[in-house]
Structures are given as structure tokens and as C-alpha cells.
Design a protein around this motif. Structure first.
Motif, PDB file in Angstrom:
ATOM      1  N   VAL A 167       9.356 -28.352  52.224  1.00 32.43           N
ATOM      2  CA  VAL A 167       8.830 -29.675  51.868  1.00 32.43           C
ATOM      3  C   VAL A 167       8.116 -29.588  50.523  1.00 32.43           C
ATOM      4  N   PHE A 168       8.393 -30.562  49.668  1.00 32.72           N
ATOM      5  CA  PHE A 168       7.770 -30.619  48.356  1.00 32.72           C
ATOM      6  C   PHE A 168       6.801 -31.795  48.330  1.00 32.72           C
ATOM      7  N   ALA A 169       5.528 -31.505  48.032  1.00 31.47           N
ATOM      8  CA  ALA A 169       4.482 -32.520  48.080  1.00 31.47           C
ATOM      9  C   ALA A 169       3.609 -32.434  46.828  1.00 31.47           C
ATOM     10  N   ARG A 170       2.939 -33.549  46.535  1.00 27.88           N
ATOM     11  CA  ARG A 170       2.107 -33.618  45.334  1.00 27.88           C
ATOM     12  C   ARG A 170       0.694 -33.138  45.651  1.00 27.88           C
ATOM     13  N   THR A 171       0.312 -32.033  45.025  1.00 30.20           N
ATOM     14  CA  THR A 171      -1.030 -31.475  45.199  1.00 30.20           C
ATOM     15  C   THR A 171      -1.949 -31.797  44.036  1.00 30.20           C
ATOM     16  N   ALA A 172      -1.400 -32.280  42.924  1.00 29.30           N
ATOM     17  CA  ALA A 172      -2.202 -32.643  41.748  1.00 29.30           C
ATOM     18  C   ALA A 172      -1.763 -34.015  41.268  1.00 29.30           C
ATOM     19  N   PRO A 173      -2.437 -35.080  41.670  1.00 34.69           N
ATOM     20  CA  PRO A 173      -2.041 -36.436  41.268  1.00 34.69           C
ATOM     21  C   PRO A 173      -2.021 -36.592  39.753  1.00 34.69           C
ATOM     22  N   ALA A 175      -0.027 -35.342  37.603  1.00 29.87           N
ATOM     23  CA  ALA A 175       0.382 -34.165  36.828  1.00 29.87           C
ATOM     24  C   ALA A 175       1.893 -34.046  36.690  1.00 29.87           C
ATOM     25  N   GLY A 176       2.652 -35.035  37.165  1.00 33.15           N
ATOM     26  CA  GLY A 176       4.110 -34.980  37.047  1.00 33.15           C
ATOM     27  C   GLY A 176       4.681 -33.788  37.778  1.00 33.15           C
ATOM     28  N   SER A 177       5.625 -33.128  37.145  1.00 36.11           N
ATOM     29  CA  SER A 177       6.281 -31.998  37.789  1.00 36.11           C
ATOM     30  C   SER A 177       5.366 -30.793  37.933  1.00 36.11           C
ATOM     31  N   ARG A 178       4.244 -30.786  37.224  1.00 34.61           N
ATOM     32  CA  ARG A 178       3.344 -29.632  37.293  1.00 34.61           C
ATOM     33  C   ARG A 178       2.386 -29.701  38.479  1.00 34.61           C
ATOM     34  N   GLY A 179       2.412 -30.800  39.217  1.00 39.98           N
ATOM     35  CA  GLY A 179       1.475 -30.926  40.312  1.00 39.98           C
ATOM     36  C   GLY A 179       2.123 -30.952  41.676  1.00 39.98           C
ATOM     37  N   ILE A 180       3.245 -30.259  41.837  1.00 43.20           N
ATOM     38  CA  ILE A 180       3.993 -30.254  43.089  1.00 43.20           C
ATOM     39  C   ILE A 180       3.933 -28.863  43.714  1.00 43.20           C
ATOM     40  N   THR A 181       3.772 -28.833  45.029  1.00 43.69           N
ATOM     41  CA  THR A 181       3.734 -27.563  45.761  1.00 43.69           C
ATOM     42  C   THR A 181       4.804 -27.574  46.841  1.00 43.69           C
ATOM     43  N   ALA A 182       5.461 -26.446  47.027  1.00 44.35           N
ATOM     44  CA  ALA A 182       6.457 -26.281  48.085  1.00 44.35           C
ATOM     45  C   ALA A 182       5.782 -25.672  49.308  1.00 44.35           C
ATOM     46  N   PHE A 183       6.040 -26.270  50.473  1.00 40.84           N
ATOM     47  CA  PHE A 183       5.478 -25.796  51.736  1.00 40.84           C
ATOM     48  C   PHE A 183       6.592 -25.517  52.733  1.00 40.84           C
ATOM     49  N   LEU A 184       6.399 -24.503  53.561  1.00 43.95           N
ATOM     50  CA  LEU A 184       7.269 -24.253  54.707  1.00 43.95           C
ATOM     51  C   LEU A 184       6.603 -24.930  55.902  1.00 43.95           C
ATOM     52  N   VAL A 185       7.254 -25.958  56.445  1.00 48.12           N
ATOM     53  CA  VAL A 185       6.654 -26.756  57.521  1.00 48.12           C
ATOM     54  C   VAL A 185       7.540 -26.685  58.768  1.00 48.12           C
ATOM     55  N   PRO A 186       7.092 -26.010  59.820  1.00 50.02           N
ATOM     56  CA  PRO A 186       7.851 -26.008  61.073  1.00 50.02           C
ATOM     57  C   PRO A 186       7.958 -27.415  61.635  1.00 50.02           C
TER      58      PRO A 186
END
Length: 386
Positions: A167-173, A175-186
Motif C-alpha cells: 500500500v502506498f500512502a501519503r506521509t508528508a502532505p 510533498a508530491g512524490s517525495r512524501g509517499i511511503t510504501a507499507f506492507l499491510v496484511p
């Protein structure tokens, strides 16, 4: 190895895969329910060792595998590809614990993976995604950092039936493409729900709703705020292989057309005796081979670490998927009404061939990537400031 030449071992492997697709995988796939994850098919892919090869093969081998499977069983090809797409970020960026927990189960077909990037308003423009990862001071995790995921994903293959999602989510509002984090979500994480979408697709495609889903630093793939690199790195690997999937379908349609036009009686001879028909078949073969060579070239560039991989990957996906659409459509035209009968190979391919021009970046997006990369590689004229 030149991109236009395959070693005898590779050619033999492709022939073996086409046989397996037709004789072992297609009978299993025919028993599956359209629009549902076919776990029996995944288990068979696991028994054959093909899912494990997702994590040991380079880009060219991935293309050869997808092209060969698509020739004989598109359902098996798609099941394999979706496992790779959803699990590659774990393989490439996961922690030892994440990899140990999920990759063996993906490889044997007992765990279903999914790649959750697209949103209703952020499909082609992946950097515009809005799924929020709000800081959660009460969360633990390996680095003592946590978030709550809030928002939606849409058009997600294997949703809502997957066992885990990248899952790709925005961790830095802001910030465009620089504020996205990838998570492994069961899939069993509290607050995560999904619903199926009624789509023209042999596999499930659904929407996911995140209602304060808890994630911690232990769930991050790669680095926080650097998830866009995870997404684009995955797509750069898989885009040429989408082209390989398309080439496999085009080749199957071409072979069916050659056989049909050579035996079909028409106007006092065979259909293939008509110059207009023969020229159309020649055009189908020409475009299929050109697309195949571009796919192999892009995959080889990826494996070699050559420059221009995003441009090459975009070119390969664009040319191959547009070519397959043309070839399958022409094949239907030359077969006539029989090709539209439910259960005919071309009726099946006609339904299958449309979606690859949209997913993993629509054709228009690929043209944009190509143009952007070309201009970035072009130095300014002499005497002008960059």
C-alpha cells in the motif's frame, strides 16, 4: 547477449512453458470462477516452481515467462504476474522478517499478494494519491513510529481477496512524490475492508477502504517518504513484462489466423490466396515481432543496468499493448462471426487484450514518460543556458 537473440536454453524453456500452459495450467484455469482469485491455479503455479522464479529471475526471464504462459493460458499468466507485482516490493525492499513471513507463501501459492497504488482520482497520476498516513504517537514498532491509514484505493487487482497488500500512502502532505511511503499491510489488519468491482476481468478487481488502519515502522517497505521510488522501481521492472504478456496474446492470435486463413475456402480458393488477407497477416506478424524485440531490449537494459530504463520500459509497454490490440482485432475480423462465439480463443483474447493498455500506466502516460525522458536526455543548444 544481444537483445534480439535468445540462447538455445532460453528457447527450450519457452517451449516447455508453452506446453505447461496448455497441458497443465489451462485445464485448472478452466475450472476457476471468473472474477475470483483462483487459488488452485496459484497452487499449481507454485508446484511447477514458477512463482518462486519471480524472485530469482531477471527482467528478461520474467518477460519470457509471461509471454510463454500468455500464449497458452492467459489466466495463469495474470495470476503469476499479480503475485509478482504485489510481492516484488517485499522482495526488493522488505526487512528480513517481512520477507520470511510472506515470500515463501507467495512462492508456493498459499498467500495472495496485491499492489495497491491506484485511487479514483489518482490512477494515471500516481504522485497525486491522497490515502493519508497520519502520525500515531501511541503506536509502537521497531523504530517507535506509527501511522493510521485513512482513505481509499481503487482498481486494485486481487482485491478484496488478497492476503496482503503493498500500500502506498501519503506521509508528508504537500510533498508530491517525495512524501509517499510504501507499507506492507496484511488483509486482516483492523479497519481495512474491501469490496469487489464488477469489471471485464478474469481476476478480482476491487476497492479498499482504510478506516484508521494501524501501521508501524515494522510495516514500512524501504524508507519512510521514499515509497514513490518503490512504486516506480516495481513498475519499471513489470512494464516490459506487461508488453510480453501482450506479445504472447498477439502471437496466439497470429497463429490462429495463419491456420484459419490457410484452410478456409473463399472465392474459389483459400482465404490466404487473397492478397488483401495475406498482406494483413504479414502486417500482424511484422508488428508482433517488432513489439517482441522492443520488449526484449527493454528487459535486457533493465538487467544490465543500462541508462534510459524508464523510457525503454514505457516504449515496450506502449508498443506491445497497442500492437496486441491491433493484431487481435484483425484476427477477429479475418475469422468473421465464428471468432465472436463465446469460448472461441479470439473471443477470449479480445476481452483480455483491452485492459493492458490501461493498467500500470495507460498508453497516454507511457507517451508522457517517453517525451519527458527524451527531453531530459537532450542537451540545450550551444550558447543557451540549461
Amino acid at each position: 547477449m544481444p537483445a534480439f537473440s535468445l540462447e538455445p536454453e532460453q528457447q527450450a524453456w519457452c517451449a516447455e512453458l508453452r506446453t505447461l500452459a496448455a497441458q497443465r495450467l489451462r485445464p485448472v484455469a478452466e475450472k476457476g470462477e471468473p472474477g475470483r482469485v483462483d487459488r488452485a491455479l496459484l497452487a499449481e503455479l507454485g508446484r511447477l516452481g514458477l512463482l518462486e522464479r519471480l524472485f530469482t529471475s531477471g527482467a528478461l526471464d520474467l518477460c519470457l515467462m509471461r509471454e510463454s504462459l500468455a500464449h497458452g493460458c492467459t489466466e495463469a499468466e495474470t495470476a503469476l504476474a499479480l503475485q509478482g507485482l504485489g510481492a516484488h516490493p517485499v522482495h526488493a525492499h522488505g526487512t528480513p522478517a517481512q520477507r520470511a513471513r510472506w515470500l515463501p507463501a507467495v512462492a508456493d501459492g498459499s498467500a495472495v499478494a496485491a499492489f495497491a497504488l491506484s485511487e479514483r482520482a489518482a490512477g494515471s497520476d500516481a504522485a497525486a494519491l491522497t490515502l493519508r498516513a497520519d502520525p500515531d504517537p501511541s503506536a509502537g514498532g521497531g523504530a517507535g513510529r506509527g501511522w493510521r491509514l485513512t482513505g481509499e484505493k481503487c482498481w486494485i487487482s486481487n482485491a478484496p481477496e488478497a492476503d496482503f497488500y503493498t500500500v502506498f500512502a501519503r506521509t508528508a502532505p504537500g510533498a508530491g512524490s517525495r512524501g509517499i511511503t510504501a507499507f506492507l499491510v496484511p488483509a486482516d489488519r483492523p479497519g481495512l475492508t474491501g469490496s469487489a468491482l464488477d469489471m471485464l476481468s478474469p481476476h478480482p478487481i476491487g476497492a479498499l477502504a482504510f478506516d484508521g488502519v494501524p501501521v508501524t515502522a515494522d510495516d514500512v517497505l524501504g524508507e519512510a517518504d521514499r515509497g514513490f521510488r518503490v512504486a516506480m522501481g516495481t513498475l519499471n521492472l513489470f512494464r516490459p513484462s506487461v508488453g510480453a504478456f501482450a506479445v504472447g496474446m498477439a502471437q496466439a492470435a497470429l497463429e490462429a489466423t495463419l491456420a484459419h486463413t490457410a484452410r478456409r475456402d473463399a472465392f474459389g480458393g483459400k482465404l490466404s490466396d487473397l492478397q488483401t488477407v495475406a498482406h494483413q497477416v504479414a502486417e500482424m506478424a511484422l508488428r508482433t515481432e517488432a513489439a517482441r524485440l522492443m520488449v526484449y531490449a527493454a528487459a535486457t537494459a533493465y538487467d544490465d543496468g543500462a541508462p534510459g530504463v524508464p523510457r525503454r520500459a514505457a516504449m515496450a509497454k506502449l508498443l506491445a499493448t497497442e500492437t496486441a490490440q491491433y493484431v487481435v482485432d484483425t484476427a477477429v475480423q479475418l475469422h468473421g462471426a465464428r471468432a465472436l462465439r463465446r469460448g472461441h480463443l479470439l473471443e477470449h483474447l479480445y476481452r483480455e487484450v483491452r485492459a493492458p493498455r490501461i493498467y500500470e500506466g495507460a498508453s497516454e502516460v507511457q507517451r508522457g514518460i517517453i517525451a519527458k525522458e527524451l527531453y531530459a536526455e537532450t542537451p540545450p543548444p550551444a550558447g543557451e543556458a540549461p
